[in-house]
Motif scaffolding. Sequence first.
Motif, PDB file in Angstrom:
ATOM      1  N   GLU A 102     -17.824 -29.108  -1.065  1.00  0.00           N
ATOM      2  CA  GLU A 102     -16.839 -28.573  -0.131  1.00  0.00           C
ATOM      3  C   GLU A 102     -17.038 -29.134   1.273  1.00  0.00           C
ATOM      4  OE1 GLU A 102     -17.077 -24.350  -0.285  1.00  0.00           O
ATOM      5  OE2 GLU A 102     -16.547 -24.240  -2.422  1.00  0.00           O
ATOM      6  N   MET A 103     -18.273 -29.460   1.623  1.00  0.00           N
ATOM      7  CA  MET A 103     -18.585 -29.977   2.961  1.00  0.00           C
ATOM      8  C   MET A 103     -18.553 -31.507   3.015  1.00  0.00           C
ATOM      9  SD  MET A 103     -21.672 -27.407   4.036  1.00  0.00           S
ATOM     10  CE  MET A 103     -21.591 -25.689   3.513  1.00  0.00           C
ATOM     11  N   GLY A 104     -18.134 -32.140   1.916  1.00  0.00           N
ATOM     12  CA  GLY A 104     -17.987 -33.582   1.923  1.00  0.00           C
ATOM     13  C   GLY A 104     -19.276 -34.354   1.803  1.00  0.00           C
ATOM     14  N   MET A 105     -20.302 -33.748   1.170  1.00  0.00           N
ATOM     15  CA  MET A 105     -21.606 -34.396   1.054  1.00  0.00           C
ATOM     16  C   MET A 105     -21.975 -34.627  -0.406  1.00  0.00           C
ATOM     17  SD  MET A 105     -23.887 -32.512   4.015  1.00  0.00           S
ATOM     18  CE  MET A 105     -23.722 -30.855   3.297  1.00  0.00           C
ATOM     19  N   GLU A 106     -22.578 -35.777  -0.670  1.00  0.00           N
ATOM     20  CA  GLU A 106     -23.107 -36.103  -1.991  1.00  0.00           C
ATOM     21  C   GLU A 106     -24.576 -35.709  -2.067  1.00  0.00           C
ATOM     22  OE1 GLU A 106     -22.022 -37.034  -4.762  1.00  0.00           O
ATOM     23  OE2 GLU A 106     -20.267 -38.333  -4.602  1.00  0.00           O
ATOM     24  N   PRO A 107     -25.043 -35.209  -3.225  1.00  0.00           N
ATOM     25  CA  PRO A 107     -26.443 -34.811  -3.371  1.00  0.00           C
ATOM     26  C   PRO A 107     -27.328 -35.995  -3.769  1.00  0.00           C
ATOM     27  CG  PRO A 107     -25.243 -34.242  -5.363  1.00  0.00           C
ATOM     28  CD  PRO A 107     -24.238 -34.859  -4.417  1.00  0.00           C
ATOM     29  N   LEU A 108     -28.286 -36.315  -2.950  1.00  0.00           N
ATOM     30  CA  LEU A 108     -29.180 -37.442  -3.222  1.00  0.00           C
ATOM     31  C   LEU A 108     -30.609 -36.951  -3.381  1.00  0.00           C
ATOM     32  CD1 LEU A 108     -29.667 -40.487  -3.484  1.00  0.00           C
ATOM     33  CD2 LEU A 108     -29.885 -40.585  -0.985  1.00  0.00           C
ATOM     34  N   ALA A 109     -31.212 -37.236  -4.527  1.00  0.00           N
ATOM     35  CA  ALA A 109     -32.611 -36.878  -4.783  1.00  0.00           C
ATOM     36  C   ALA A 109     -33.472 -38.128  -4.592  1.00  0.00           C
ATOM     37  CB  ALA A 109     -32.754 -36.289  -6.179  1.00  0.00           C
ATOM     38  N   TRP A 110     -34.388 -38.400  -5.517  1.00  0.00           N
ATOM     39  CA  TRP A 110     -35.271 -39.552  -5.383  1.00  0.00           C
ATOM     40  C   TRP A 110     -35.788 -39.971  -6.747  1.00  0.00           C
ATOM     41  CZ3 TRP A 110     -36.320 -34.659  -3.520  1.00  0.00           C
ATOM     42  CH2 TRP A 110     -37.282 -33.932  -4.213  1.00  0.00           C
TER      43      TRP A 110
END
Length: 279
Positions: free
Chosen positions: A204-212
């Motif tokens: 909803e906030m326009g962010m992609e989830p990036l882990a490692w």
Amino acid sequence: MKKDQTFMPRRVLLTGAAAMGAAGTAGLFLTGCTDTAPARPGAPAAGPGGRAAVKSSTFRLQPLTGDGPPRAVPARTPVRVEPILRMSGTGRRMLLTFDDGPDRAYTPHILDTLAKYGVRATFFVCGEMARANRDLLARMADEGHVVGNHTWSHPLLTELSRARIRAEMERTSEAIEQGYGEHPRWFRAPYGAWNRAVFQLGSEMGMEPLAWTVDSLDWTEPGTRTIIDRIEHGAAPGVVVLSHDAGGDRSQSVSALRRYLPRLLDDGYHLTVPRRPYA
């Protein structure tokens, strides 16, 4: 020695941000599906504490207060059921990421080393630290680095209500906008703990989830040599390396970067920043 592309001045970076977010087919992040089932949280990856000027109890546990209405954000992203773990595409591309800062004691030294070798990295910042060090966010923008959202106070999100998760993320995005100059396009959950609410709110906030992919475990302060070995042994095309520039004594992380970075470049790795996996 191979280097990343020349740093863009901040005014160019900010005016071209929208185009950069959707551009590029090489080195895109593709791992992670879009559905609605919850993902299983990962193991803790960040240590306690904050920078010297912010007590650890304050950094981690300060009650949330409103800073006004949230600003406009990019269009909603796909809702994922797992975080993005690695890069796809051709070439020996890697990402260096640093969590929990910015910290005035350590982040400038990391930025100095990156600048020396012409390398850009991704910094997942905590909102309270970002608010206290806006000049470091401005430097990151000037030197072409990417700044992502790592929540305001570094809580375990899977134990919070949806409203508290939203507050943690929104306040941090506002702090990033004020210092960096644009809304963050990437999010990393503290401790690698993700659930459905985190993925939905990030979308909803326009962010992609990036882990490692490679965890240096530098927050345990295992010694400079150990940090170097973990990163060099884990180096491979497409990996995302996790380190920290705050949350404790990060002098080992600073020293390790100075040694492994030129070696990775000599080995032919192209150290870059993430691009959006969709147009």
